[in-house]
Design a protein around this motif. Sequence first.
Motif, short mmCIF file in Angstrom:
data_model
loop_
_atom_site.label_atom_id
_atom_site.label_comp_id
_atom_site.label_asym_id
_atom_site.label_seq_id
_atom_site.Cartn_x
_atom_site.Cartn_y
_atom_site.Cartn_z
N VAL A 45 0.97 -1.35 0.03
CA VAL A 45 0.17 -0.01 0.17
C VAL A 45 0.84 1.25 -0.01
O VAL A 45 0.52 2.54 -0.60
N ILE A 46 1.82 1.35 0.64
CA ILE A 46 2.64 2.53 1.00
C ILE A 46 4.05 2.62 -0.09
O ILE A 46 4.19 3.66 -0.58
N GLN A 47 4.31 1.30 -0.65
CA GLN A 47 5.53 1.51 -1.62
C GLN A 47 5.17 1.20 -3.00
O GLN A 47 5.46 1.98 -3.82
N ILE A 48 4.59 -0.05 -3.20
CA ILE A 48 4.30 -0.60 -4.62
C ILE A 48 3.41 -0.12 -5.25
O ILE A 48 3.53 0.61 -6.27
N LEU A 49 2.39 0.34 -4.68
CA LEU A 49 1.15 1.04 -5.28
C LEU A 49 1.39 2.44 -5.59
O LEU A 49 1.19 2.78 -7.04
N PRO A 50 1.70 3.23 -4.74
CA PRO A 50 2.27 4.72 -5.21
C PRO A 50 3.36 4.77 -6.29
O PRO A 50 3.13 5.58 -7.15
N PHE A 51 4.18 3.77 -6.26
CA PHE A 51 5.16 3.74 -7.40
C PHE A 51 4.58 3.44 -8.61
O PHE A 51 4.70 4.31 -9.68
N MET A 53 1.35 4.04 -9.50
CA MET A 53 0.47 5.20 -9.77
C MET A 53 1.50 6.14 -10.38
O MET A 53 0.87 7.13 -11.23
N GLY A 54 2.57 6.51 -9.74
CA GLY A 54 3.49 7.63 -10.22
C GLY A 54 3.90 7.21 -11.48
O GLY A 54 4.03 8.18 -12.47
N LEU A 55 4.26 6.05 -11.81
CA LEU A 55 4.65 5.70 -13.00
C LEU A 55 3.58 5.94 -14.02
O LEU A 55 3.86 6.46 -15.14
N TYR A 56 2.30 5.79 -13.75
CA TYR A 56 1.04 6.18 -14.72
C TYR A 56 1.18 7.59 -14.94
O TYR A 56 0.99 7.96 -15.96
N TYR A 57 0.95 8.26 -13.77
CA TYR A 57 1.01 9.89 -13.89
C TYR A 57 2.15 10.40 -14.74
O TYR A 57 2.11 11.48 -15.09
N SER A 58 3.21 9.88 -14.69
CA SER A 58 4.45 10.26 -15.26
C SER A 58 4.11 10.38 -16.90
O SER A 58 4.83 11.11 -17.67
N PHE A 59 3.09 9.59 -17.45
CA PHE A 59 2.74 9.88 -18.82
C PHE A 59 1.59 10.44 -19.17
O PHE A 59 0.85 10.59 -20.08
N GLY A 284 6.26 16.33 -13.08
CA GLY A 284 7.14 15.86 -11.49
C GLY A 284 7.36 14.53 -11.34
O GLY A 284 8.47 14.18 -10.92
N THR A 285 6.27 13.79 -11.72
CA THR A 285 6.57 12.38 -11.30
C THR A 285 7.45 11.78 -12.56
O THR A 285 8.06 10.90 -12.13
N ALA A 286 7.20 12.37 -13.72
CA ALA A 286 8.46 11.70 -14.74
C ALA A 286 9.68 12.22 -14.27
O ALA A 286 10.81 11.04 -14.41
N LYS A 287 10.06 13.24 -13.57
CA LYS A 287 11.46 13.45 -13.10
C LYS A 287 11.61 12.38 -12.05
O LYS A 287 13.01 12.09 -11.92
#
Length: 313
Positions: A45-51, A53-59, A284-287
């Motif tokens: 919940v704290i590590q894998i899912l946010p990562f 989601m961040g990978l998705y938002y970077s696109f 920002g998430t792409a960075k």
Amino acid sequence: MNTELETKMANTKPVMNSVPKRKVNWKRILTYSAFVGPALLFFLVIQILPFIMGLYYSFTSWNGVSSVVEWVGIENYIQIFANDPTFFDSFLFTTKFMFAAVVISNLIGFSFALLLNAALKTRNMLRTVFFIPNVIGGLLLGFIWQFIFVKGFASIGNLTDIEFFKMPWLGDEKTAFWGIVIVFAWQISGYMMVIYIAALQGVDQSLLEAARMDGATSWTLLTKIIIPLILPAFTICFFLTISMAFKIFDLNLSLTGGGPFNSTQSVAINIYQEAFQNNRYGLGTAKSILFFIVVAIFTTIQVMMTKKKEVEA
């Protein structure tokens, strides 16, 4: 003959059938799940899912607030490489800071460990004193040292006329860089010291005594026996200091805020400003994804190199 063979086969059938089936040990499974399950759940919940989601938002071109998320593909990454020199300037600063901070903090931590591993009456008290800065939060520590650099050093410089204290520590690019390095090393050296002390206490003293009897000097003991034996501690300390130096944020924010003129802006501050001040969360998430890849490469190479030295030693 047939009667004897049939008798033997009849006798062996019950034996084969009597082999009990292996039962599933539900008690052991439930016990492991009770201990490992919560930790695994929190990690997901704290590590894998946010990562993910961040990978998705970077696109995407999401601004972090709107409910509309527009898919833009690799446009954010193209913009970073084509039209964002400040990001690479902050990367250059962070990389230089990482090398300086890793060398200085590990050198100080190892020196403290050698000193406090000796039979000193005050070693327990000194260990506590040197470790205390690591307990203080980065923001609070930054503001304390900001007061020391701006007010404290200026007062000492006026009284003693020593040029070292009269320098604009946080107002110039070069001195601000070394100011952040000094505070980081002051904070983290005690933590490294504890790891090195634990490793030094595991060294077999009979080896050192035998080497002394053979005429080995203190320098030879240190370089030929002690350091090769505690190389796993160097692997851990280098990994920790590299990752912490790369991810520096709160200390940098409270000391200089990235100034003067963004000359001491770390990558973490650059990402923070891009996502939460400029409201360009996708960029920002792409960075942050690029930053994650670079940190992973650096730490992996470091661990591989030091592990190779351990094997060779």
